[in-house]
Scaffold this motif. Structure first.
Motif, short mmCIF file in Angstrom:
data_model
loop_
_atom_site.label_atom_id
_atom_site.label_comp_id
_atom_site.label_asym_id
_atom_site.label_seq_id
_atom_site.Cartn_x
_atom_site.Cartn_y
_atom_site.Cartn_z
N LEU A 162 0.83 -1.20 0.00
CA LEU A 162 0.00 0.00 0.00
C LEU A 162 0.87 1.25 0.00
CD1 LEU A 162 -2.80 -1.04 2.55
CD2 LEU A 162 -2.86 -1.11 0.04
N LEU A 163 0.28 2.33 -0.47
CA LEU A 163 1.02 3.58 -0.63
C LEU A 163 1.68 4.05 0.66
CD1 LEU A 163 -0.05 6.74 -2.49
CD2 LEU A 163 0.28 6.90 -0.03
N GLU A 164 0.99 3.89 1.78
CA GLU A 164 1.48 4.46 3.04
C GLU A 164 2.86 3.94 3.44
OE1 GLU A 164 -1.51 3.34 2.40
OE2 GLU A 164 -3.09 4.40 3.51
N THR A 165 3.19 2.72 3.05
CA THR A 165 4.49 2.15 3.42
C THR A 165 5.42 1.96 2.23
OG1 THR A 165 3.39 -0.02 3.36
CG2 THR A 165 3.69 1.00 5.53
N ARG A 166 5.02 2.45 1.08
CA ARG A 166 5.82 2.25 -0.13
C ARG A 166 7.05 3.17 -0.12
NH1 ARG A 166 2.11 3.10 -4.87
NH2 ARG A 166 1.12 1.30 -3.91
N LYS A 167 8.16 2.65 -0.64
CA LYS A 167 9.41 3.40 -0.77
C LYS A 167 9.86 4.00 0.56
CE LYS A 167 9.97 2.92 -5.26
NZ LYS A 167 11.11 2.22 -5.86
N SER A 168 9.63 3.25 1.62
CA SER A 168 10.02 3.73 2.95
C SER A 168 11.38 3.17 3.34
CB SER A 168 8.97 3.31 3.99
OG SER A 168 9.43 3.58 5.30
N ARG A 169 12.13 3.98 4.09
CA ARG A 169 13.42 3.54 4.61
C ARG A 169 13.32 3.03 6.04
NH1 ARG A 169 15.41 8.48 1.71
NH2 ARG A 169 15.03 9.65 3.63
N GLN A 225 12.59 12.18 8.19
CA GLN A 225 13.67 11.23 8.03
C GLN A 225 13.34 10.11 7.04
OE1 GLN A 225 15.90 10.03 11.55
NE2 GLN A 225 14.81 11.56 12.76
N ASP A 226 12.17 10.19 6.43
CA ASP A 226 11.76 9.14 5.49
C ASP A 226 11.06 9.74 4.28
OD1 ASP A 226 11.51 6.47 4.66
OD2 ASP A 226 9.52 6.28 5.55
N LEU A 227 11.57 10.87 3.80
CA LEU A 227 10.94 11.53 2.66
C LEU A 227 11.94 11.73 1.53
CD1 LEU A 227 8.55 14.22 4.20
CD2 LEU A 227 7.91 12.12 3.00
N GLY A 228 12.29 10.62 0.88
CA GLY A 228 13.03 10.75 -0.36
C GLY A 228 12.16 11.42 -1.40
N LEU A 229 12.74 11.79 -2.52
CA LEU A 229 12.00 12.55 -3.52
C LEU A 229 10.76 11.81 -3.99
CD1 LEU A 229 11.70 14.97 -5.39
CD2 LEU A 229 13.22 13.80 -7.03
N TYR A 230 10.92 10.52 -4.33
CA TYR A 230 9.77 9.76 -4.84
C TYR A 230 8.68 9.68 -3.79
CZ TYR A 230 6.95 5.99 -6.77
OH TYR A 230 5.90 5.24 -7.24
N ARG A 231 9.07 9.37 -2.54
CA ARG A 231 8.05 9.23 -1.50
C ARG A 231 7.38 10.57 -1.22
NH1 ARG A 231 5.89 5.92 2.20
NH2 ARG A 231 5.22 6.90 4.13
N LEU A 282 6.84 13.06 -3.30
CA LEU A 282 5.89 13.32 -4.38
C LEU A 282 4.65 12.44 -4.25
CD1 LEU A 282 8.38 13.65 -7.38
CD2 LEU A 282 7.07 15.50 -6.31
N MET A 283 4.88 11.18 -3.91
CA MET A 283 3.78 10.22 -3.79
C MET A 283 2.82 10.61 -2.67
SD MET A 283 4.20 6.14 -3.15
CE MET A 283 5.06 6.44 -1.61
N ILE A 284 3.36 11.00 -1.51
CA ILE A 284 2.52 11.36 -0.37
C ILE A 284 1.77 12.66 -0.66
CG2 ILE A 284 2.52 12.01 2.07
CD1 ILE A 284 3.02 9.02 1.49
N ASN A 285 2.45 13.63 -1.27
CA ASN A 285 1.76 14.88 -1.61
C ASN A 285 0.63 14.64 -2.60
OD1 ASN A 285 3.30 16.49 0.06
ND2 ASN A 285 4.84 16.95 -1.51
N ARG A 286 0.85 13.73 -3.55
CA ARG A 286 -0.20 13.40 -4.50
C ARG A 286 -1.37 12.71 -3.79
NH1 ARG A 286 1.94 9.99 -9.28
NH2 ARG A 286 3.09 11.94 -9.59
N PHE A 287 -1.04 11.85 -2.83
CA PHE A 287 -2.07 11.17 -2.05
C PHE A 287 -2.97 12.19 -1.34
CE2 PHE A 287 -3.14 9.80 2.30
CZ PHE A 287 -4.07 8.81 2.02
#
Length: 406
Positions: free
Chosen positions: A46-53, A383-389, A391-396
């Motif tokens: 699911l989006l909430e945990t995707r691309k997480s460090r 501490q867990d907001l890479g560029l892709y994540r 953008l993804m969360i803001n789009r969410f």
């Protein structure tokens, strides 16, 4: 699955069951408190945990089935049990609490299981039985009529419309579908009530339905109480949240989108007494509504786990993960519970949307907290907001704004 999580703290590994915002909130709590990565298992990514460090996710579509569930946990235990002293098993959804409680004997010895036994779980999660327990222990709850498949044509209400309608068995409710289905309904007339009841049973629902006196009030009449009880059944922490904005989409009815943490000593003491009287263990989560007609806080249900919005407690300085670790890893017990009191605004919607939708009476306090930087969002973790994540969360959240305005 390979053993790829190699935290430098070998005392424990959090094993989170689910991949949603609840899971991410717990992973964030562990990362904030201990700087570690958690392992998450679920059905789908699911989006909430995707691309997480901070959380490593493994999925299989049948993970909510007993054989696949146990096989996955067997694999986790074989990979990580020798590497970490303890594996902390934490459910982030009702189905996973059910599977843990059903298979507790099979899982004990390899996992730390901070959950009650199956018999008590069944009592608490079936709303009809839960209200009987409330009656016995003096917990106020809404006036209630219970309907079964056999009595669906004989509904006699001692209160007026509107009424609230919901399933006694929330897990069984998820398994059926019919036009207009929601998690819960506000029903305005007898004709509408009878239609919904008949549709539910025609769709295959077999358990009881709950009809309740509808307590007046907006979103800001709702409250959520989180608690942690140690292995001896003694409450260690209680944290109350005041809901300011709910989700009103059909699939999200009853979920909270904005909460301010606040304290209430009477509620803390009342629910501490209840939890200790029934021998509760682990995280609990109560939904309540303030009834201005009689000045009582009336309980709707208990979840035997932390809820989706429970990160509000961690955000306000009451880190949920730390209470579990104190109890089951560090063996630290409090004689007197921590009654949390540190106002903080938690959001699951954009700030501007919240300010435009919440009741005007609460906005001065909310704006003060925002201006003081005392505002948090579960998914927006620096501490867990890479560029892709990012953008993804803001789009969410942009999409969520549209969904809420429909």
């Amino acid at each position: 699955m390979n053993r790829t999580i190699k935290n430098t703290d070998y005392r424990f590994l959090p094993v989170l069951l689910g991949t949603d915002a609840n899971c991410y909130g717990m992973a964030r709590a562990f990362h904030e408190a201990y700087g570690i990565t958690s392992l998450a298992l679920g059905k789908f990514p699911l989006l909430e945990t995707r691309k997480s460090r901070i959380v490593e996710v493994h999925t299989r579509p049948d993970f909510d089935q007993t054989e696949a569930f146990l096989a996955s946990l067997d694999e986790v235990a074989s990979l990580y049990k020798g590497f970490y002293d303890q594996l902390l098993l934490i459910a982030c959804g009702d189905r996973y609490t059910e599977l843990i409680c059903e298979n507790k004997a099979r899982l004990e010895g390899r996992f730390v299981i901070p959950y009650i036994d199956q018999a008590l779980k069944l009592q608490l999660e079936n709303k009809a039985d839960f209200y009987q327990m409330c009656e016995a222990h003096g917990l106020p709850y809404p006036a209630t009529v219970i309907v079964s498949e056999e009595t669906q044509d004989q509904i006699d209400l001692p209160f007026d419309f509107p009424v609230a309608l919901k399933a006694s068995n929330s897990i069984a409710w998820l398994e059926i579908d019919f036009p207009g289905k929601k998690k819960a309904f506000k029903v305005e007339s007898r004709a509408e009530l009878e239609d919904l009841v008949h549709k539910a049973y025609a769709a295959g629902y077999r358990d009881k339905l709950i009809i309740q006196d509808f307590i007046p009030g907006g979103d800001d009449a709702m409250y959520v109480l989180n608690s942690y009880s140690n292995a001896q059944g003694k409450v260690q922490m209680m944290c109350l949240g005041h809901c300011l904005l709910e989700d009103h989409t059909p699939a999200g009815v009853g979920n909270y989108n904005a909460i301010i943490q606040e304290a209430n000593q009477d509620l803390y003491q009342t629910y501490q007494a209840f939890l200790e009287a029934i021998g509760f263990i682990g995280f609990s989560n109560f939904d309540l509504k303030y009834d201005a007609r009689d000045g009582q806080y009336k309980v709707f249900e208990i979840n035997i786990r932390q809820g989706r919005s429970s990160y509000f407690a961690t955000a306000s300085g009451c880190n949920l993960a730390s209470w579990l670790v104190r109890d089951r890893v560090d063996n630290i017990q409090l004689e007197t519970p921590h009654y949390h009191d540190n106002p903080h605004l938690w959001l699951h919607v954009p700030v501007d949307f919240f300010l435009g939708e919440a009741a005007e009476s609460h906005l001065p306090q909310a704006r003060r907290l925002i201006n003081q930087g005392r505002v948090s969002n579960t998914l927006l973790y620096d501490q867990d907001l890479g560029l892709y994540r990012r953008l993804m969360i803001n789009r969410f959240y942009h999409g969520q704004r549209k969904r809420m305005q429909v």
